[in-house]
Design an enzyme around this catalytic site. Sequence first.
Site, short mmCIF file in Angstrom:
data_model
loop_
_atom_site.label_atom_id
_atom_site.label_comp_id
_atom_site.label_asym_id
_atom_site.label_seq_id
_atom_site.Cartn_x
_atom_site.Cartn_y
_atom_site.Cartn_z
N CYS A 97 0.85 -1.09 0.11
CA CYS A 97 -0.08 0.07 0.00
C CYS A 97 0.93 1.18 0.11
O CYS A 97 1.84 1.33 0.82
CB CYS A 97 -1.03 -0.06 1.44
SG CYS A 97 -2.00 1.34 1.48
N TRP A 98 0.72 2.31 -1.03
CA TRP A 98 1.32 3.44 -0.92
C TRP A 98 0.86 4.61 -0.20
O TRP A 98 1.20 5.45 -0.45
CB TRP A 98 1.44 3.78 -2.43
CG TRP A 98 2.61 4.49 -2.93
CD1 TRP A 98 4.04 4.40 -2.47
CD2 TRP A 98 2.70 5.68 -4.05
NE1 TRP A 98 4.70 5.49 -3.12
CE2 TRP A 98 4.00 6.04 -4.17
CE3 TRP A 98 1.73 5.93 -4.86
CZ2 TRP A 98 4.34 6.91 -5.19
CZ3 TRP A 98 2.13 7.05 -5.83
CH2 TRP A 98 3.47 7.46 -5.88
#
Lengths: 623, 163
Positions: B42-43
């Site tokens: 997840c960014w």
Amino acid sequence: MAYKTIIEDDIDVLIAGAGLGGTGAAFEARYWGKDKKIVIAEKANIDRSGAVAQGLYAINCYMGTRWGENNPEDHVRYARMDLMGMVREDLAFDMARHVDSAVHQFEEWGLPIMRDTKTGTYLREGRWQIMIHGESYKPIVAEAAKKSADKVFNRICVTHMLMDDAKENRVAGAVGFNVRTGNYHVFKAKTVIVGAGGASNIFKPRSVGEGAGRVWYAPWSSGSAYGLMIDAGAKMTQMENRIVLARFKDGYGPVGAYFLHLKTYTQNCNGEEYESKWFPALTEMVGKEYLDTENQHLSHKPIPTCLRNHAFINEVNAGRGPIHMVTMEAFQDPHLEEIGWHNFLGMTIGQAVLWASTDVDPKYENPELTTSEPYVMGSHATGCGAWCSGPEDVSPDEYFWGYNRMTTVEGMFGAGDAVGGTPHAFSSGSFTEGRLAAKAACKYIDDGKAEGIRVSDQQIADLKAKIYKPMETYTVYRNEIVAGDVNPNYINPRQGLDRLQKLMDEYCAGFGVNYMTNDKLLKIGLKKMGVFGEDLENIAAQDIHELLRAWELKHRFLTSEAVFQHTLFRKETRWPGYYYRGDAMKLDDENWHVLTVSHRDRNTGEYTMMKAPCYHLVSDGEE
Amino acid sequence: MPTFVYMTRCDGCGQCVDICPSDIMHIDKTLRRAYNIEPNMCWECYSCVKACPHNAIDVRGYADFAPLGHSVRVNRDEEKGTIAWRIKFRNGKKDFDLLAPITTKPWGTAIPQLANESAPSQEMRDSHLLFNEPKYIQLDKDGKDSLHTLKSNGLTLKAGVYY
Ligand SMILES: Cc1cc2nc3c(=O)[nH]c(=O)nc-3n(C[C@H](O)[C@H](O)[C@H](O)COP(=O)(O)OP(=O)(O)OC[C@H]3O[C@@H](n4cnc5c(N)ncnc54)[C@H](O)[C@@H]3O)c2cc1C
Ligand code: SF4
Ligand code: SF4
């Protein structure tokens, strides 16, 4: 596993990956190909895919010729200086002479570009950067692409190019699978524009565990542009030119606006300026042509990004870390303080989350910086990518083979990170390259270059088998063990990614070894890569999501192999601060003022390395 | 920072699944609600957070380096053309709002349909110009509507070492 085969036929222009480059290509293709069939195949959803998913707070490449600010050649000289001479200046000039027309259209489409209230010109962050409220940058350019494309296939992971069975080295489309349904998709196309972006996560990241997603370039930048093109047999260039970023620690929040607009600066743990003391020795290493601090202010040449990294790394190694960004002065101005926060919310929200969670208020505390793990991409301060033809009116013979932005595989074009030798294109330049590639692709078709393409059923069937093999492997061997992920017959994609990152870090100059490597290390690394390649044949995927990760890993692997080969080939230290060849610690213009070009044989996997001449723009009358 | 979904707010509509660039928001088959299946990919791009019609998704900073007790909330409104943020520090000393425009035009109205533009002439095709060029390069500034070339700018490309 009864996944359907869905064939999309008669495509003229297929866009593989629609980030900034791909959306530019789709948009423009419609103008030159009114009746052409334009199709996008994208692994995510084009409304929020690619490196610009969270938005941007600046457009980093804008000339402003309209206001007499810069000429294209000024930008080329800047990029050349920053990249220590290694730029495809024909491509860079071509991008720069068109980029403003893209930006002017963005503004017309509704992208909020800030203006200087006094002059009415765009608000400059630095000489090349303009400031925007770009939260919706990606949805806006996606809208433009959707208006032009006949069909947009979201959630298709493109895995391979289709090759023409009638003519050697000519593209015939692409294949992939749908990440939701699992179905096999075949796109038969006369041309393919590869816009699948750069590569994060190939070097071991500084973040661990849950935080491993906090990489600088997006975690979904899977090196697919490189993987797809290398696998198709395209020549690549400058793949050794990985980039290391000096950024805010842990959150990797951007520093451009901080340096340029907020006028913050860096200092060591004792509050001292540290860069200048490393420069004399550095000048010895790279030569006065590249770093001349005494005269630098006279020539207005900015100090190359890699050399500033070098000073940072050395100061930390000398025991005077951490390096701080001095924000406490600028942030006393409430307006600048607001810009400082907006800058993160606009493009790296995680940095805001980090400061909120650690109670770092830059008004009262100077935050820490760090140097990142390396990344492989081609549109920031680095130029990895495919060896592409330039435009006829600019390019010398060695750089020209008929169609702008066409790779050495006929009919296969590139845009953005995919194209090598074009650093500093950024978002606007990538979009522009997509437009250039689209016009050229339409011309290629109109010139009759795509006649007589034939794709055998055998090729389609073979690729299908290849794509689903990881699921097959899982099904066959899963029940040999009780439970868990430890299996003597296979590795899963995460295990494979960990192996790749460790290998790249330790042998190919990651942060863990202070960005250092040499001939011996690279050769050992390559040997291990060879074995790893064999293991990748035994990668297992338990579902379609893991199949996506498996193919991303295979693309990252092909990218990494090229990085190894190129790093081994260039026997010098061209970019201190990005990486060091310990066995050749100097910049060597006599032997290496050239671009590196590689070719991987599609059938044998053998690499051939070449040098290509480096041409520079010279003003008439100037020596 | 990885996302998580509040059980009582999510109705399983799938908007987040549809938008996540990392393909990590999935619907749990038994609970019929969304969750982040792979937090370490997840960014913290907030695409899903912005897209959720029920504000059911929030972010908790990465356990590796972000202490608990902070909050960064967002509300994106296409009709108003704005994005509103609220940032709260862990120690409660800072709690502030920020507002920014996301577009200057009613959503999706200002982008041309290129299929309806008149077709380019042969001369245009043979040139190095793109759609809307040369006009859009300098936008009629001082009548300088032309594409830069090596010749116009007095340049040549030479092989070798030049700085
Ligand atoms: C943190 C950060 C800050 C930045 N700041 C700025 C800035 O301030 N100003 C600026 O101008 N630029 C900035 N950039 C640079 C800019 O984002 C890039 O230059 C640009 O997005 C590159 O365009 P691209 O089309 O090559 O790649 P991308 O925009 O990343 O697009 C690649 C596309 O390919 C798709 N794809 C990947 N693999 C596959 C596959 N196998 N099959 C199908 N599709 C696939 C992806 O989903 C994506 O849509 C920044 C980038 C980052 C990460
Ligand atoms: S968008 Fe919101 S409500 Fe819909 S599935 Fe996702 S979390 Fe649940
Ligand atoms: S924040 Fe971004 S990467 Fe993380 S789950 Fe949401 S959409 Fe996906």
